[in-house]
Enzyme design. Structure first.
Site, short mmCIF file in Angstrom:
data_model
loop_
_atom_site.label_atom_id
_atom_site.label_comp_id
_atom_site.label_asym_id
_atom_site.label_seq_id
_atom_site.Cartn_x
_atom_site.Cartn_y
_atom_site.Cartn_z
N GLY A 83 0.80 -1.22 0.00
CA GLY A 83 0.00 0.00 0.00
C GLY A 83 0.83 1.27 0.00
O GLY A 83 0.46 2.27 0.62
N CYS A 142 0.20 0.70 -9.62
CA CYS A 142 0.13 -0.01 -8.34
C CYS A 142 -1.28 -0.55 -8.13
O CYS A 142 -2.25 0.21 -8.13
CB CYS A 142 0.48 0.92 -7.17
SG CYS A 142 0.34 0.04 -5.60
N LYS A 177 6.04 3.41 -15.64
CA LYS A 177 5.96 1.99 -15.28
C LYS A 177 4.57 1.45 -15.56
O LYS A 177 3.57 1.94 -15.04
CB LYS A 177 6.31 1.80 -13.80
CG LYS A 177 6.36 0.32 -13.39
CD LYS A 177 7.01 0.15 -12.04
CE LYS A 177 7.11 -1.32 -11.67
NZ LYS A 177 7.78 -1.51 -10.37
N GLY A 229 7.50 -12.37 -8.82
CA GLY A 229 8.35 -13.56 -8.74
C GLY A 229 8.36 -14.34 -10.05
O GLY A 229 7.69 -13.95 -11.02
N GLY A 277 13.38 -7.70 -8.81
CA GLY A 277 12.48 -7.36 -7.71
C GLY A 277 12.46 -8.37 -6.59
O GLY A 277 13.33 -8.36 -5.71
#
Lengths: 318, 262
Positions: A83, A142, A177, A229, A277
């Site tokens: 968040g 996001c 992004k 991932g 990441g």
């Protein structure tokens, strides 16, 4: 002797890349939200060897972030819903920017806002002080905040309007992004390019969810969260492939990179650089081993510059 | 903190579903500060389980570190299959440690998976055993690795009454506290247990330190995943300014009055 000289030359693959006007010593950058403000693990890792570091998202005001639980492991990946917890731009300027003077690598500040004006205000504040930040990555993707964030990233017009407004107020590197949670990621990339972005980075996390069947509730507080991932690597590579065919500005590939081979997949698909990441959580120094692996690949296939193989696979269908 | 490839010396089941693993870790042990600190274990070189598993240190001496873990998921199952000679990549030592005062009466309470730091502290207090009490709770006697021995200040409890005092650690804590009064409590265990201990110590105005658990990503403060809600907003040195605290860098040991279990 001749052979020796030849081998020495072969091992000198030029790892440097250029995005906009900025030179990166190698194409491996840490991804936003996975390396803090860039200074947390300096005792553990020599960050000056990284191509660059993207900070966690900085917002206009400090944010506490979402309630726990915020993360959970999933098959070959993890879900997160932090968040955008961060100290806010004012404290970022006073407490973090001074630490970058000796960091020895390119710092890219990631910024997030809920309105165009918020993004503008953040950049104006940073532009008004002296810093060695090389550019901004604009988070329009996001999935874990109620307002703003992904709202921009799923709309071509909003992406264009936002990028255009920010282009007017900074000459520093501007990277947009992108979210994979859209119908056509290439069209959003085109809007960013049209509005003057220097590069796009792709992808942010994929919206996901995981449920505890015993408690009969979501394993992450916000229910929906962001999957990252190795589980999302093929999605990231496909996205870079599609974007590469649609735009001419550089692409920074993100999603599930764990080793040098993964970096190369992204580069061959069209990425000029990559961001690492989730792998940083397992080993904050993992990017360093990737650099060495790519050098070996360069030797094996006699590649003089990493830029030479950008998009080799995707340009065949361009 | 360091990452280190550690060599497993022993990995044995010491009670029902409770395992102890010992490994050689000279680098990590040389930075060890005390009971309460933890390590992050990488389960295997593959990426099926990308995240490391946080494990509290159960002992640290002579370059050797041990952990005690209970099998309850895929990760701990993988750990239990490791054998002597296997290598694991470990990051640590991480987090803060219990802070005790030599002249205090110390009551140590551990339950379920929260055994390791409490047993570690018990070992650390070796010379202060006259002043210390150990309370360990389990569902049944098969899960205990100690003997109930009040003469030695060791109190065990079982939910089913098969060993020691019947009931939870709270029954034993009340009994021990009645006898010793002025004291400090150190506890680690499942959240419902910590919650009960927290309300007991606050009600009786006893200082207490709790070792809390959290789902953890990195263990070094970069992922911001392992938060706990704070009661006390005044500590300016925290990683967060107000509402939350990062268990990996601010904890895992907190004063009982500082945290809220949601």
């Amino acid at each position: 002797m001749d052979l020796f000289i030849q081998q020495e030359m072969l091992s000198l693959i030029d790892m440097s890349i250029k995005i906009g006007k900025v030179l990166f010593k190698n194409p491996i950058i840490t991804a936003s939200g996975t390396f803090g403000y860039g200074t947390e693990v300096s005792s553990l890792v020599n960050v000056s060897k990284f191509g660059g570091i993207v900070t966690k998202s900085i917002t206009l005001n400090p944010r506490e972030g979402n309630p726990p639980p915020r993360i959970v492991e999933t098959p070959s990946g993890m879900l997160n819903s932090i968040g955008l917890a961060n100290i806010g731009v004012d404290q970022y300027i006073s407490k973090k920017i001074p630490l970058y003077s000796t960091i020895g690598t390119n710092i890219i500040m990631n910024i997030a806002g809920t309105t165009v004006n918020e993004y503008i205000e953040i950049i104006k504040k940073v532009e008004s002080v002296s810093s060695n930040i090389v550019g901004y990555e604009i988070n329009i993707s996001c999935p874990n905040v109620k307002r703003g964030g992904m709202e921009f990233g799923i709309d071509c017009d909003l992406t264009e309007k936002l990028t255009e407004s920010l282009r007017k107020i900074t000459e520093r590197l501007l990277i947009v992004k992108l979210s994979p949670n859209v119908t056509n990621i290439a069209s959003i990339a085109q809007s960013a390019e049209k509005a003057g972005a220097d590069a796009v980075s792709a992808i942010n996390t994929v919206v996901g969810m995981s449920i505890d069947i015993h408690k009969q509730k979501s394993k992450v507080y916000t229910k929906l969260s962001g999957l990252s991932g190795p589980a999302i690597r093929p999605i990231g590579i496909a996205s870079v492939h599609k974007i590469f065919q649609a735009i001419d500005i550089p692409i920074i590939g993100i999603g599930g990179i764990t080793c040098g081979n993964d970096v190369l997949e992204y580069i061959l698909a069209g990425a000029s650089a990559v961001q690492v990441g989730t792998s940083n959580y397992r080993d904050p120094g993992i990017a360093l081993s990737m650099i060495e692996e790519i050098k070996l690949y360069g030797e094996k296939y006699i590649i003089s510059s990493i830029s030479d193989i950008v998009g080799v696979v995707s340009s065949n269908t361009k | 903190m360091k990452t280190e490839d550690v060599i497993i010396i022993n990995n044995n089941e010491i009670a029902s579903e409770i395992w102890e693993m010992e490994f050689l870790a000279p680098k990590i042990s040389s930075n060890y500060k005390g009971a309460g600190q933890f390590i992050q274990i990488q389960l295997d070189p593959g990426w099926g389980n990308p995240l490391r598993r946080p494990m509290s240190i159960a002992s640290c001496r002579d370059s050797k570190i041990s952990i005690i873990y209970k099998i309850f998921g895929q990760g701990t199952k993988i750990l239990s299959q490791k054998i002597s000679g296997d290598v694991l990549n470990v990051l640590g030592p991480l987090g803060n440690s219990f802070q005790y005062k030599k002249n205090n009466l110390n009551i140590l309470v551990g339950g379920g998976v929260g055994l390791a730091p409490i047993i570690n502290l018990w070992k650390e207090l070796d010379e202060l055993r006259d002043n210390s009490y150990l309370i360990i709770g389990a569902k049944t006697k098969n899960e205990h690795i100690h003997s109930h021995n009040p003469d030695e200040h060791i109190y065990l409890t079982t939910d089913d009454g098969s060993m020691g005092l019947p009931g939870t650690v709270m029954e034993a804590l009340k009994v021990v506290y009645e006898n010793v009064k002025s004291s400090e409590v150190f506890a680690c265990g499942p959240e419902p247990m910590l919650k009960q201990i927290q309300s007991f110590v606050i009600k009786n105005n006893i200082p207490a330190q709790l070792s809390v658990e959290s789902y953890m990503g990195c263990g070094v403060g970069i992922c911001q995943g392992c938060i706990i809600s704070r009661r006390n907003y005044k500590n300016k040195n925290h990683s967060y300014h107000k509402k939350y605290s990062l268990v990996c860098v601010d904890g895992p040991i907190y004063s009982a009055g500082d945290v809220i279990f949601d």
